[in-house]
Write a protein that holds these residues in place. Structure first.
Motif, PDB file in Angstrom:
ATOM      1  N   VAL A 484      47.603  55.623   4.905  1.00  0.00           N
ATOM      2  CA  VAL A 484      47.888  55.140   3.702  1.00  0.00           C
ATOM      3  C   VAL A 484      48.239  53.713   3.750  1.00  0.00           C
ATOM      4  O   VAL A 484      47.804  52.942   2.852  1.00  0.00           O
ATOM      5  CB  VAL A 484      48.916  55.970   2.833  1.00  0.00           C
ATOM      6  CG1 VAL A 484      49.143  55.685   1.610  1.00  0.00           C
ATOM      7  CG2 VAL A 484      48.374  57.717   2.841  1.00  0.00           C
ATOM      8  N   PHE A 485      49.035  53.476   4.731  1.00  0.00           N
ATOM      9  CA  PHE A 485      49.771  52.220   4.988  1.00  0.00           C
ATOM     10  C   PHE A 485      48.692  51.208   5.225  1.00  0.00           C
ATOM     11  O   PHE A 485      48.477  50.017   4.576  1.00  0.00           O
ATOM     12  CB  PHE A 485      50.847  52.274   6.157  1.00  0.00           C
ATOM     13  CG  PHE A 485      51.262  51.029   6.541  1.00  0.00           C
ATOM     14  CD1 PHE A 485      52.217  50.130   5.480  1.00  0.00           C
ATOM     15  CD2 PHE A 485      50.817  50.146   7.602  1.00  0.00           C
ATOM     16  CE1 PHE A 485      52.639  48.946   5.949  1.00  0.00           C
ATOM     17  CE2 PHE A 485      51.140  48.598   7.841  1.00  0.00           C
ATOM     18  CZ  PHE A 485      52.275  48.348   6.932  1.00  0.00           C
ATOM     19  N   MET A 486      47.703  51.360   6.131  1.00  0.00           N
ATOM     20  CA  MET A 486      46.839  50.517   6.523  1.00  0.00           C
ATOM     21  C   MET A 486      45.514  50.197   5.396  1.00  0.00           C
ATOM     22  O   MET A 486      44.995  49.261   5.290  1.00  0.00           O
ATOM     23  CB  MET A 486      46.022  50.987   7.840  1.00  0.00           C
ATOM     24  CG  MET A 486      47.212  50.842   9.091  1.00  0.00           C
ATOM     25  SD  MET A 486      47.703  49.153   9.344  1.00  0.00           S
ATOM     26  CE  MET A 486      46.205  48.245   9.765  1.00  0.00           C
ATOM     27  N   LYS A 487      45.190  51.360   4.786  1.00  0.00           N
ATOM     28  CA  LYS A 487      43.885  51.417   3.996  1.00  0.00           C
ATOM     29  C   LYS A 487      44.168  51.381   2.465  1.00  0.00           C
ATOM     30  O   LYS A 487      43.441  51.174   1.671  1.00  0.00           O
ATOM     31  CB  LYS A 487      43.302  52.914   4.172  1.00  0.00           C
ATOM     32  CG  LYS A 487      42.636  52.882   5.559  1.00  0.00           C
ATOM     33  CD  LYS A 487      41.685  54.130   5.773  1.00  0.00           C
ATOM     34  CE  LYS A 487      40.852  54.060   7.033  1.00  0.00           C
ATOM     35  NZ  LYS A 487      39.956  55.202   6.995  1.00  0.00           N
ATOM     36  N   VAL A 488      45.804  51.626   2.039  1.00  0.00           N
ATOM     37  CA  VAL A 488      45.935  51.461   0.758  1.00  0.00           C
ATOM     38  C   VAL A 488      46.974  50.480   0.546  1.00  0.00           C
ATOM     39  O   VAL A 488      46.693  49.438  -0.256  1.00  0.00           O
ATOM     40  CB  VAL A 488      46.494  52.964   0.041  1.00  0.00           C
ATOM     41  CG1 VAL A 488      46.569  52.571  -1.284  1.00  0.00           C
ATOM     42  CG2 VAL A 488      45.403  53.902   0.330  1.00  0.00           C
ATOM     43  N   SER A 489      48.187  50.618   1.171  1.00  0.00           N
ATOM     44  CA  SER A 489      49.347  49.863   0.753  1.00  0.00           C
ATOM     45  C   SER A 489      49.080  48.342   1.196  1.00  0.00           C
ATOM     46  O   SER A 489      49.233  47.386   0.205  1.00  0.00           O
ATOM     47  CB  SER A 489      50.417  50.327   1.415  1.00  0.00           C
ATOM     48  OG  SER A 489      50.840  51.489   0.970  1.00  0.00           O
ATOM     49  N   LEU A 490      48.702  48.013   2.426  1.00  0.00           N
ATOM     50  CA  LEU A 490      48.513  46.854   3.112  1.00  0.00           C
ATOM     51  C   LEU A 490      47.292  46.064   2.370  1.00  0.00           C
ATOM     52  O   LEU A 490      47.626  45.056   1.696  1.00  0.00           O
ATOM     53  CB  LEU A 490      47.951  46.753   4.407  1.00  0.00           C
ATOM     54  CG  LEU A 490      47.793  45.455   5.358  1.00  0.00           C
ATOM     55  CD1 LEU A 490      49.543  44.748   5.144  1.00  0.00           C
ATOM     56  CD2 LEU A 490      47.727  45.819   6.659  1.00  0.00           C
ATOM     57  N   PRO A 491      46.150  46.718   1.980  1.00  0.00           N
ATOM     58  CA  PRO A 491      45.249  45.869   1.209  1.00  0.00           C
ATOM     59  C   PRO A 491      45.585  45.512  -0.115  1.00  0.00           C
ATOM     60  O   PRO A 491      45.205  44.442  -0.784  1.00  0.00           O
ATOM     61  CB  PRO A 491      43.796  46.777   1.042  1.00  0.00           C
ATOM     62  CG  PRO A 491      44.309  47.664   2.265  1.00  0.00           C
ATOM     63  CD  PRO A 491      45.753  47.870   2.512  1.00  0.00           C
ATOM     64  N   MET A 492      46.393  46.296  -0.673  1.00  0.00           N
ATOM     65  CA  MET A 492      46.849  46.001  -2.283  1.00  0.00           C
ATOM     66  C   MET A 492      47.871  45.223  -2.355  1.00  0.00           C
ATOM     67  O   MET A 492      48.178  44.674  -3.306  1.00  0.00           O
ATOM     68  CB  MET A 492      47.117  47.404  -2.923  1.00  0.00           C
ATOM     69  CG  MET A 492      46.110  48.418  -3.236  1.00  0.00           C
ATOM     70  SD  MET A 492      46.316  49.944  -3.947  1.00  0.00           S
ATOM     71  CE  MET A 492      46.350  49.105  -5.679  1.00  0.00           C
ATOM     72  N   CYS A 493      48.681  44.907  -1.341  1.00  0.00           N
ATOM     73  CA  CYS A 493      49.716  43.922  -1.160  1.00  0.00           C
ATOM     74  C   CYS A 493      49.538  42.570  -0.400  1.00  0.00           C
ATOM     75  O   CYS A 493      50.389  42.062   0.232  1.00  0.00           O
ATOM     76  CB  CYS A 493      51.015  44.726  -0.638  1.00  0.00           C
ATOM     77  SG  CYS A 493      51.479  46.147  -1.624  1.00  0.00           S
ATOM     78  N   ILE A 494      48.113  42.584  -0.118  1.00  0.00           N
ATOM     79  CA  ILE A 494      47.794  41.317   0.657  1.00  0.00           C
ATOM     80  C   ILE A 494      48.237  39.983   0.328  1.00  0.00           C
ATOM     81  O   ILE A 494      48.468  39.179   0.823  1.00  0.00           O
ATOM     82  CB  ILE A 494      46.165  41.336   0.916  1.00  0.00           C
ATOM     83  CG1 ILE A 494      45.837  40.484   2.239  1.00  0.00           C
ATOM     84  CG2 ILE A 494      45.611  41.113  -0.135  1.00  0.00           C
ATOM     85  CD1 ILE A 494      46.358  40.894   3.510  1.00  0.00           C
ATOM     86  N   GLY A 495      48.360  39.744  -0.960  1.00  0.00           N
ATOM     87  CA  GLY A 495      48.748  38.507  -1.636  1.00  0.00           C
ATOM     88  C   GLY A 495      50.171  38.305  -1.142  1.00  0.00           C
ATOM     89  O   GLY A 495      50.476  37.255  -0.896  1.00  0.00           O
ATOM     90  N   ALA A 496      51.118  39.440  -1.273  1.00  0.00           N
ATOM     91  CA  ALA A 496      52.553  39.522  -0.892  1.00  0.00           C
ATOM     92  C   ALA A 496      52.577  39.139   0.600  1.00  0.00           C
ATOM     93  O   ALA A 496      53.316  38.241   0.982  1.00  0.00           O
ATOM     94  CB  ALA A 496      53.099  40.734  -1.382  1.00  0.00           C
ATOM     95  N   VAL A 497      51.608  39.745   1.233  1.00  0.00           N
ATOM     96  CA  VAL A 497      51.780  39.493   2.619  1.00  0.00           C
ATOM     97  C   VAL A 497      51.521  38.058   2.985  1.00  0.00           C
ATOM     98  O   VAL A 497      52.292  37.507   4.084  1.00  0.00           O
ATOM     99  CB  VAL A 497      50.699  40.395   3.478  1.00  0.00           C
ATOM    100  CG1 VAL A 497      50.658  40.111   5.007  1.00  0.00           C
ATOM    101  CG2 VAL A 497      51.275  41.767   3.217  1.00  0.00           C
TER     102      VAL A 497
END
Length: 582
Positions: A484-497
């Motif tokens: 979930v972290f790699m395929k959902v949370s990280l892509p959806m928060c890429i702007g914040a990253v």
């Protein structure tokens, strides 16, 4: 669904929870080593002499019996309060002009307001010296002597330093406006002035207080500006540096560090309480976006005001740039590139300093971004060790209240010791981390901790916006959390990253206080080299190095903007295609 293969009791889910527990323990150990232990060692030094002997409150008595040291407290408070008040007023007017007036070139004004972020704080003081110093442009050619050195110069330099922070806080506060309130005020016949004081100011009161507290903390703990333009006007930040570097009095440096930390901690706690209170006053989902109406007088005033602030920042950076390209400012203004050689000023190590700065910034950005986002995910989305996660949330916010000088001092006292005495136990153990002292890694770790809190808030805010159902569905379908972290949370928060990565990089390039006690001649970053050159009177070379740092940071910010815009377009297309298919 067979028990033991799927669901909460399945081996995969049990393994997922076990890995979460291990990662949370790793998170706690990270904070223990690189935050808690250095602070314990530093504050423990307060009750010891420089030989390690217990002396009780002697260091406090020595400190408070010294009139010069006592005066530093009053000086720091006066400088911080005045800077915070002026910066908040100037930042509010600038943010108001951009968000509530119909003026041209708004995007340009937004970017120009960030210019001070891209150079070390002591460079703001250097720019003022080139203009108002004893041999400054206005002093020599126009006879304008403002008496720069001292409180006046410190406040002016710190206003430049704090202005972007005030503007960013208040622009967010002013953006969150409900147009229905202004329509109601207009229907009721309220004058513009009455609407401003009865509607606008109450709606942004928390932003104003937040801006004041942020500017106060920044001004109270800053080291660069007082060191360059302070003259004989001593403040706490320069006292810490002189006690440790100048006189090698570590115990007295720890006492001054404690005094420096107390107001910053109090400001942090007040800000935290206000944030919780403000969370209950968030904008309604039924709010209507504010649209400023035409007002010729207002728009002309803010067009002039924003242009003036932007021109001042451009003039300051222009003066630094010009001084780097002329032979002797302001007497021999012929063009030269000799100041960019750095051979005389840095004994030929100028390129090494830049490489060190880039390495420090990239190392801090990579390590910090990974740690911040992973830790924020464990704290916000984790399902185990909730009390320990809550404590780690507190530790994540703690660096916001700690001056960089205090962190650096704590790192000296912890990582420089081969053996550690356990308080009250009379036991001495070997320090397994002493080998880090004097290495490049310790500067990366200290800078990462120093910049951790702001980036953690960014990551936490982004993750809180994601629906909790992602984790719930994944758990019901026996999908491990890292998927979930790699395929959902990280892509959806890429702007914040990307924003976190940029924040770490830019601030690591200009940091001084966090590494001023930790560098060696071999790993000296460019920001420290500028400080050394300023101390030695090599102002033109310091200006040249500042311009290179500025260009690196602006280039990095520009690349970030292009990448972020490209990702936004791709995300928009993806959403559009998804919506069309639906």
């Amino acid at each position: 669904m067979s028990r033991g293969t799927t669901g909460k009791g399945s081996p995969r889910q049990s393994g997922s929870l076990l890995i979460q527990k291990i990662m949370i323990l790793v998170m706690f150990v990270w904070f223990l080593i690189f935050l808690i232990m250095p602070l314990i060692m530093m504050f423990g030094q307060i009750f010891s002499d420089d030989m390690g002997n217990y002396v009780g409150l002697k260091n406090f008595r020595d400190y408070f019996s010294n009139p010069l040291m006592i005066s530093s407290i009053g000086h720091s408070m006066a400088v911080a309060l005045l800077t915070a008040a002026i910066s908040t007023i100037l930042g509010f007017l600038y943010a108001y002009g951009i968000t509530r007036a119909r003026i041209r070139w708004k995007n340009g004004y937004r970017y120009l307001a960030l210019i001070p972020i891209f150079i070390p704080t002591m460079v703001h003081g250097m720019a003022l010296i080139y203009i108002f110093g004893k041999m400054g442009l206005f002093t020599v050619h126009f006879g304008i002597n403002i008496g720069l050195y001292g409180m006046k110069g410190i406040v002016m330099a710190l206003m430049i330093y704090c202005f972007p922070q005030s503007y960013m806080v208040l622009s967010v506060a002013l953006d969150n406006a409900d147009n229905r309130l202004y329509e109601a005020a207009e229907v009721l016949g309220s004058s513009p002035a009455r609407t401003f004081f009865r509607v606008t100011l109450p709606s942004v009161r928390y932003g104003l207080v937040n801006s004041f507290i942020a500017c106060f903390t920044m001004a109270f703990t800053d080291f660069g500006a007082p060191e360059v333009v302070g003259g004989n006007y001593n403040v706490l930040a320069t006292d810490v540096y002189r006690q440790v570097v100048g006189q090698q009095k570590m115990s007295m440096g720890a006492v001054v560090g404690l005094v420096l930390t107390i107001p910053a901690v109090i400001s942090f706690l007040i800000d935290l309480a206000l944030q919780k209170k403000n969370a209950r006053n968030e904008l309604s989902s039924k709010a209507v976006a504010f649209e400023p109406k035409h007002s010729r007088g207002r728009d002309v005033f803010y067009q002039i005001y924003c242009s003036l602030i932007a021109l001042i920042f451009l003039f300051l950076i222009g003066v630094i740039a010009l001084s780097a390209f002329v032979k002797v400012w302001p007497y021999h203004m012929s063009f030269t590139l000799s100041h960019f050689d750095f051979s005389a000023a840095l004994h030929g190590t100028g390129i090494v300093s830049f490489l060190n700065s880039i390495g420090l910034s990239l190392g801090t950005a990579c390590l910090g971004t990974i740690l911040v986002f992973c830790f924020a995910y464990l704290i916000e989305k984790g399902k185990t060790f909730r009390k320990l996660s809550g404590f780690c949330r507190f530790l994540s916010m703690m660096p916001m209240a700690l001056p960089g000088l205090v962190l650096g001092l704590g790192y000296i006292m912890f990582f420089n010791k081969r053996w550690i005495d356990l308080p009250f136990l009379g036991i001495e153990i070997e320090n397994p981390f002493s080998g880090l002292y004097g290495t490049f890694a310790i500067m990366i770790f200290c800078t990462t901790i120093h910049l951790f809190s702001v980036t953690y808030v960014t990551a936490s805010t982004a993750l809180k916006k994601l629906d909790r159902e992602y984790e719930n569905v994944a758990e019901s379908m026996n999908i491990p959390f890292w998927t979930v972290f790699m395929k959902v949370s990280l892509p959806m928060c890429i702007g914040a990253v990307l924003e976190i990565f940029m924040y770490f990089f830019v601030n690591a390039m200009v940091t001084v206080s966090a590494v001023v006690f930790l560098y060696t001649p071999q790993n000296k970053p460019a920001s420290i080299a500028i400080l050394n050159m300023d101390d030695n009177g090599d102002y033109a070379a310091a200006a040249a190095m500042s311009i290179v740092i500025f260009l690196i940071n602006v280039g990095f910010r520009t690349a970030y903007e292009f990448i972020n815009a490209g990702l936004s377009r791709r995300l928009g297309k993806w959403k559009g295609g998804d919506g069309a298919q639906a």
